[in-house]
Scaffold this active site. Structure first.
Site, PDB file in Angstrom:
ATOM      1  N   ARG A  50      76.525  80.209  68.320  1.00  0.00           N
ATOM      2  CA  ARG A  50      76.156  82.345  68.487  1.00  0.00           C
ATOM      3  C   ARG A  50      77.146  82.593  69.166  1.00  0.00           C
ATOM      4  O   ARG A  50      77.700  83.812  69.509  1.00  0.00           O
ATOM      5  CB  ARG A  50      74.726  81.840  68.437  1.00  0.00           C
ATOM      6  CG  ARG A  50      73.265  81.325  68.449  1.00  0.00           C
ATOM      7  CD  ARG A  50      72.562  81.007  68.784  1.00  0.00           C
ATOM      8  NE  ARG A  50      71.973  82.935  69.344  1.00  0.00           N
ATOM      9  CZ  ARG A  50      71.170  83.431  68.395  1.00  0.00           C
ATOM     10  NH1 ARG A  50      70.912  82.839  67.589  1.00  0.00           N
ATOM     11  NH2 ARG A  50      71.034  84.316  68.727  1.00  0.00           N
ATOM     12  N   ASN A 103      68.548  88.843  74.803  1.00  0.00           N
ATOM     13  CA  ASN A 103      69.585  88.596  73.664  1.00  0.00           C
ATOM     14  C   ASN A 103      69.412  89.829  72.493  1.00  0.00           C
ATOM     15  O   ASN A 103      67.961  90.455  72.230  1.00  0.00           O
ATOM     16  CB  ASN A 103      69.820  87.290  72.989  1.00  0.00           C
ATOM     17  CG  ASN A 103      70.087  87.785  71.526  1.00  0.00           C
ATOM     18  OD1 ASN A 103      71.315  88.145  71.312  1.00  0.00           O
ATOM     19  ND2 ASN A 103      69.723  86.998  70.963  1.00  0.00           N
ATOM     20  N   GLY A 104      70.271  90.832  72.603  1.00  0.00           N
ATOM     21  CA  GLY A 104      69.886  92.121  72.274  1.00  0.00           C
ATOM     22  C   GLY A 104      70.582  93.582  72.101  1.00  0.00           C
ATOM     23  O   GLY A 104      71.640  93.971  73.035  1.00  0.00           O
ATOM     24  N   CYS A 157      74.000  86.369  71.203  1.00  0.00           N
ATOM     25  CA  CYS A 157      73.878  85.931  72.389  1.00  0.00           C
ATOM     26  C   CYS A 157      72.617  84.446  72.518  1.00  0.00           C
ATOM     27  O   CYS A 157      71.786  84.515  71.575  1.00  0.00           O
ATOM     28  CB  CYS A 157      73.554  86.394  73.984  1.00  0.00           C
ATOM     29  SG  CYS A 157      74.794  88.316  74.043  1.00  0.00           S
ATOM     30  N   LYS A 189      90.786  80.123  63.500  1.00  0.00           N
ATOM     31  CA  LYS A 189      89.207  81.301  63.059  1.00  0.00           C
ATOM     32  C   LYS A 189      90.090  82.867  64.060  1.00  0.00           C
ATOM     33  O   LYS A 189      90.883  83.519  63.276  1.00  0.00           O
ATOM     34  CB  LYS A 189      88.516  81.129  64.083  1.00  0.00           C
ATOM     35  CG  LYS A 189      87.448  82.032  63.826  1.00  0.00           C
ATOM     36  CD  LYS A 189      87.166  82.481  62.033  1.00  0.00           C
ATOM     37  CE  LYS A 189      86.274  83.659  62.104  1.00  0.00           C
ATOM     38  NZ  LYS A 189      86.202  84.466  60.562  1.00  0.00           N
ATOM     39  N   GLU A 199      91.510  90.742  48.415  1.00  0.00           N
ATOM     40  CA  GLU A 199      90.837  90.357  49.084  1.00  0.00           C
ATOM     41  C   GLU A 199      90.335  88.407  48.592  1.00  0.00           C
ATOM     42  O   GLU A 199      89.700  87.612  49.185  1.00  0.00           O
ATOM     43  CB  GLU A 199      90.160  90.753  49.865  1.00  0.00           C
ATOM     44  CG  GLU A 199      88.830  90.246  50.451  1.00  0.00           C
ATOM     45  CD  GLU A 199      89.276  89.464  52.129  1.00  0.00           C
ATOM     46  OE1 GLU A 199      90.522  89.257  52.703  1.00  0.00           O
ATOM     47  OE2 GLU A 199      88.093  88.663  53.126  1.00  0.00           O
ATOM     48  N   HIS A 217     103.492  94.196  33.779  1.00  0.00           N
ATOM     49  CA  HIS A 217     104.977  94.257  34.926  1.00  0.00           C
ATOM     50  C   HIS A 217     105.873  92.693  35.311  1.00  0.00           C
ATOM     51  O   HIS A 217     106.033  92.543  36.124  1.00  0.00           O
ATOM     52  CB  HIS A 217     105.361  95.331  36.104  1.00  0.00           C
ATOM     53  CG  HIS A 217     105.375  97.022  35.705  1.00  0.00           C
ATOM     54  ND1 HIS A 217     105.569  97.553  34.902  1.00  0.00           N
ATOM     55  CD2 HIS A 217     103.601  97.627  35.782  1.00  0.00           C
ATOM     56  CE1 HIS A 217     105.440  99.192  34.578  1.00  0.00           C
ATOM     57  NE2 HIS A 217     104.049  98.479  34.969  1.00  0.00           N
ATOM     58  N   TRP A 231      77.176  86.814  74.037  1.00  0.00           N
ATOM     59  CA  TRP A 231      78.015  87.310  73.709  1.00  0.00           C
ATOM     60  C   TRP A 231      78.632  89.006  73.452  1.00  0.00           C
ATOM     61  O   TRP A 231      77.294  89.886  73.438  1.00  0.00           O
ATOM     62  CB  TRP A 231      77.893  86.620  72.252  1.00  0.00           C
ATOM     63  CG  TRP A 231      79.252  87.445  70.725  1.00  0.00           C
ATOM     64  CD1 TRP A 231      79.911  86.000  70.797  1.00  0.00           C
ATOM     65  CD2 TRP A 231      79.423  88.035  70.244  1.00  0.00           C
ATOM     66  NE1 TRP A 231      80.667  86.825  69.895  1.00  0.00           N
ATOM     67  CE2 TRP A 231      80.849  88.215  69.232  1.00  0.00           C
ATOM     68  CE3 TRP A 231      79.045  89.628  69.611  1.00  0.00           C
ATOM     69  CZ2 TRP A 231      81.135  89.002  68.907  1.00  0.00           C
ATOM     70  CZ3 TRP A 231      79.477  90.586  68.757  1.00  0.00           C
ATOM     71  CH2 TRP A 231      80.509  90.043  68.259  1.00  0.00           C
ATOM     72  N   LYS A 290      90.956  84.642  50.114  1.00  0.00           N
ATOM     73  CA  LYS A 290      88.943  83.521  49.665  1.00  0.00           C
ATOM     74  C   LYS A 290      89.426  82.808  48.760  1.00  0.00           C
ATOM     75  O   LYS A 290      89.221  81.261  49.586  1.00  0.00           O
ATOM     76  CB  LYS A 290      87.492  84.567  49.667  1.00  0.00           C
ATOM     77  CG  LYS A 290      87.092  85.757  50.638  1.00  0.00           C
ATOM     78  CD  LYS A 290      86.598  85.629  52.312  1.00  0.00           C
ATOM     79  CE  LYS A 290      87.371  85.263  52.624  1.00  0.00           C
ATOM     80  NZ  LYS A 290      88.122  86.149  53.574  1.00  0.00           N
ATOM     81  N   GLU A 333      92.595  80.304  50.542  1.00  0.00           N
ATOM     82  CA  GLU A 333      92.179  79.943  51.815  1.00  0.00           C
ATOM     83  C   GLU A 333      90.846  78.789  52.014  1.00  0.00           C
ATOM     84  O   GLU A 333      91.049  77.762  53.150  1.00  0.00           O
ATOM     85  CB  GLU A 333      92.014  81.105  53.331  1.00  0.00           C
ATOM     86  CG  GLU A 333      90.295  81.785  52.959  1.00  0.00           C
ATOM     87  CD  GLU A 333      90.622  82.728  54.587  1.00  0.00           C
ATOM     88  OE1 GLU A 333      91.348  82.213  55.375  1.00  0.00           O
ATOM     89  OE2 GLU A 333      89.812  83.648  54.049  1.00  0.00           O
TER      90      GLU A 333
HETATM   91  C1  AGP Z   1      90.392  85.844  56.230  1.00  0.00           C
HETATM   92  O1  AGP Z   1      89.305  85.208  56.081  1.00  0.00           O
HETATM   93  C2  AGP Z   1      91.238  84.485  57.684  1.00  0.00           C
HETATM   94  N1  AGP Z   1      90.639  83.723  58.024  1.00  0.00           N
HETATM   95  C3  AGP Z   1      92.447  85.306  58.492  1.00  0.00           C
HETATM   96  O2  AGP Z   1      92.899  86.124  56.487  1.00  0.00           O
HETATM   97  C4  AGP Z   1      92.123  86.980  59.160  1.00  0.00           C
HETATM   98  O3  AGP Z   1      91.497  87.954  58.212  1.00  0.00           O
HETATM   99  C5  AGP Z   1      93.826  86.883  59.698  1.00  0.00           C
HETATM  100  O4  AGP Z   1      94.150  86.469  60.013  1.00  0.00           O
HETATM  101  C6  AGP Z   1      93.092  88.176  60.985  1.00  0.00           C
HETATM  102  O5  AGP Z   1      92.303  87.735  62.318  1.00  0.00           O
HETATM  103  P1  AGP Z   1      91.850  89.176  62.704  1.00  0.00           P
HETATM  104  O6  AGP Z   1      90.922  89.649  62.376  1.00  0.00           O
HETATM  105  O7  AGP Z   1      91.366  88.337  63.992  1.00  0.00           O
HETATM  106  O8  AGP Z   1      92.984  90.085  63.277  1.00  0.00           O
END
Ligand code: AGP
Length: 613
Positions: free
Chosen positions: A27, A100-101, A2, A608, A486, A509, A74, A490, A493
């Site tokens: 934050r 905050n904590g 927070c 996000k 993963e 394959h 938060w 990364k 994206e």
């Molecule tokens: C991950 O780096 C991406 N931002 C995206 O794949 C994300 O993981 C996906 O949209 C799922 O989001 P969530 O974990 O909030 O459900």
């Protein structure tokens, strides 16, 4: 995490407080509030929502005051709503507190306060603190500062807090343990902040309150600082050297890098209070009511999207290896539309950082409608997913601002590990020795990640090679296969380089046709049962002049000799390897994106939280 802000001085407090809250918005927040001292009484305004909503709430109010405290929440305990927003008042309304904590023993304290007749109005852990202070202040005949100090002796957990009292209208008390708190020193005025962001525009003279310290700020008097033993401490004045912008990201250039480096603490926080170190026992309070359902599950279905789906794939290895119950991992977007067979003795585990991903939320409703039990693993308290699932465990990774998920991923895997260990132990599927060893291996992960982060500069060098390519292949076997996926995501994206992750054996394959001297192949070749097979796959790639970037276990020589670049990571239990092997790939993607001039924190086309289909 927070944000706390406070002011005591000659200026109008309200504008300083509101601007301070805006500075702390990075934050994360789900509610906000302000308490102002007016004519020796405390006036409180607080609400669910953004700082702008609080500003709207206060628009037509009298907010004149020279002393006030303010907070962006938060949530960790209790839904984001008006009553759970900070500040919290004592029963007699004469004390107001922001925090905050995490108060880990809040249930014990709450029970005692209720027994003593106090009426707590919120679901938060914080509220017990202000009532505890009130109780001591009332019954122990001590001054407020001593009442605060005595109350905090009884608190287990972390805090950065500020408290004001209607009986001391020119005094502000702050205290710190485990969460940051700065005191800005002005000309007969004091500014308080969780970091320098709300302070730096007024003064660069600051005191970083140390662990266990409490400070008494009174107009016209020198600051008094005491340690937890009530010993006066000499105030140590420092200068805020950095800009407002930098402060919001700590000393990091981007939120993503900050969050990669926060992973040791994020993982500690996702384990906090869940491993009873005395008995080496795992306990997940959030799912206790449905533990029986999980113990009797005939099948686990894991549904998620993106990075969370990759965490789910790691979960499949953890659950099938330890709990010995079949696991299916589903893209939530596919699962919701393919009319899947779901039985009442299935348990659906949904994973989501935001708790707002539309497809994952739809999977929750589908499974519930078919009578299955739905368990959530989420990073946002009070999110839709947290509210709609039968039960769940928060990852407690703190707000994740960078669009590319990093610390949430490792926190998700940590929670999945705790869940699998808990079930495996209770079902008698693993010997006590293995249970204890895995727990101690898990507890050792944060320090091992810290060790990997020290290679940031070396990985930055490797990025120079990858940044020039337009394609990349990631490959791994076993628990490293989801990490290959993963790592590829990364890179895709945030640097917009096309990258694919494959099970290493799959290369022959088809994908091996892509290999040439321009193709970087990132290989996860850590110590594991199939290590020798991965070595063969690397040889196949090298025979076609592919460039090898390998992630190996510390001390590896064989793969290192075969690699153009090799990143060594500490050894750990094979099943926990993803918690370590993902870190070099996060850093690699970050540096490649930077070298390509991409917006690391807000990559193009992305959001996000994908709260729409
Ligand atoms: C991950 O780096 C991406 N931002 C995206 O794949 C994300 O993981 C996906 O949209 C799922 O989001 P969530 O974990 O909030 O459900």
């Amino acid at each position: 995490m927070c944000g706390i802000v406070a002011y005591l001085g000659q200026r109008e407090a309200y504008p300083i407080l509101i601007n301070g809250l805006k500075r702390l918005e990075y934050r994360g927040y789900d509610s906000a509030g302000v308490a102002l001292m007016q004519n020796e009484a405390i006036v409180l305004h607080k609400c669910k929502g953004k700082v702008a909503d609080l500003e709207e709430l206060c628009r037509d109010k009298d907010v004149s005051s020279h002393l006030g405290i303010a907070h962006t929440r938060w949530a960790t305990h209790g839904e984001p709503n008006d009553k759970n927003a900070h500040p919290h008042l004592s029963e007699n309304g004469k004390l107001a507190l922001i925090h905050n904590g995490i108060v880990e023993n809040y249930l014990v304290l709450r029970k005692e306060l209720v027994r003593r007749g106090y009426q707590l109005v919120s679901d938060t852990d914080t509220e017990v603190v202000v009532h505890l202070i009130e109780d001591i202040y009332k019954n122990e005949q001590v001054d407020l500062a001593e009442a605060v100090r005595l109350a905090l002796v009884g608190v287990v957990g972390t805090y950065a807090l500020a408290i004001i009292s209607a009986e001391n209208p020119n005094q502000l008390i702050v205290a710190k343990r485990g969460s940051p708190l700065l005191i800005g020193i002005g000309d007969n005025e004091y500014f308080i902040g969780s970091d320098g962001a709300p302070i730096v525009e007024y003064t660069k003279n600051v005191i970083y309150l140390q662990e266990g310290e409490l400070a008494i700020l009174s107009l016209g008097q020198d600051i008094v600082i005491k340690n937890s033993k009530n010993k006066a401490q000499r105030p140590y004045l420092e200068k805020l050297e950095i800009s407002l912008e930098q402060l919001e990201k700590g000393n990091f250039e981007h939120y993503m890098l900050k969050e990669i480096f926060e992973q040791p603490n994020a993982i500690k926080d996702s384990m906090r209070g869940r491993i009873n170190t005395r008995k080496d026992m795992v306990s997940l309070g959030g799912i206790i009511k449905y533990e029986e359902k999980m113990l009797n599950a005939k099948r686990f279905i894991i549904a998620a999207c993106g990075t969370s789906w990759h965490a789910g794939l790691v979960g499949e290895y953890l659950f099938e290896s330890l709990v010995r119950v079949p696991v299916e991992v589903e893209y939530a977007s596919e699962f919701r539309y393919r009319n899947p067979i779901i039985n009442e003795d299935d348990v659906l585990i949904v994973i989501s950082q935001s708790g707002e991903t539309a497809d994952t939320l739809a999977a929750v409703e589908l499974a519930k409608a078919k009578g299955a039990t739905v368990i959530g693993i989420c990073n946002v308290v009070g999110s839709t997913m947290a509210r709609n699932t039968h039960a769940g465990s928060y990852t407690h990774a703190g707000p994740e601002i960078g669009v590319a998920s990093t610390k949430a991923f490792s926190a998700q895997i940590t929670v999945l590990s705790l869940m699998a260990l808990n079930l495996a132990h209770k079902k008698g599927k693993i010997p006590l020795s293995q249970y204890h060893r895995l727990i101690s291996d898990l507890e050792a992960i944060p320090d091992k990640i810290q060790e990997i982060l020290m290679q940031n500069d070396y990985i930055k060098e490797i990025a120079k090679f990858v940044a020039q390519t337009s394609n990349a292949i990631y490959m791994g076997r076993g628990v490293n296969f989801p990490v290959a996926l993963e790592g590829a995501l990364k890179l895709k994206e945030i640097s917009y380089i096309h990258a694919e992750g494959y099970p290493a054996a799959e290369m022959k394959h088809g994908p091996i046709a892509l290999i040439d001297e321009a193709m970087p192949v990132i290989v996860l070749a850590t110590e594991q049962e199939t290590y020798e097979k991965v070595v063969s796959n690397i040889q196949e790639v090298r025979a076609r002049k592919g460039k090898i970037i390998s992630v190996v276990s510390k001390g590896d020589t064989l793969v290192k000799e075969m690699s153009d670049y090799a990143i060594e990571i500490p050894l750990t239990e094979e099943l926990l390897t993803p918690l370590l092997s993902c870190v070099p790939l996060q850093l690699l993607a970050y540096h490649v994106a930077l070298l390509r001039g991409c917006d690391v924190d807000k990559p193009r086309n992305l959001a996000k939280s994908v709260s729409v289909e």
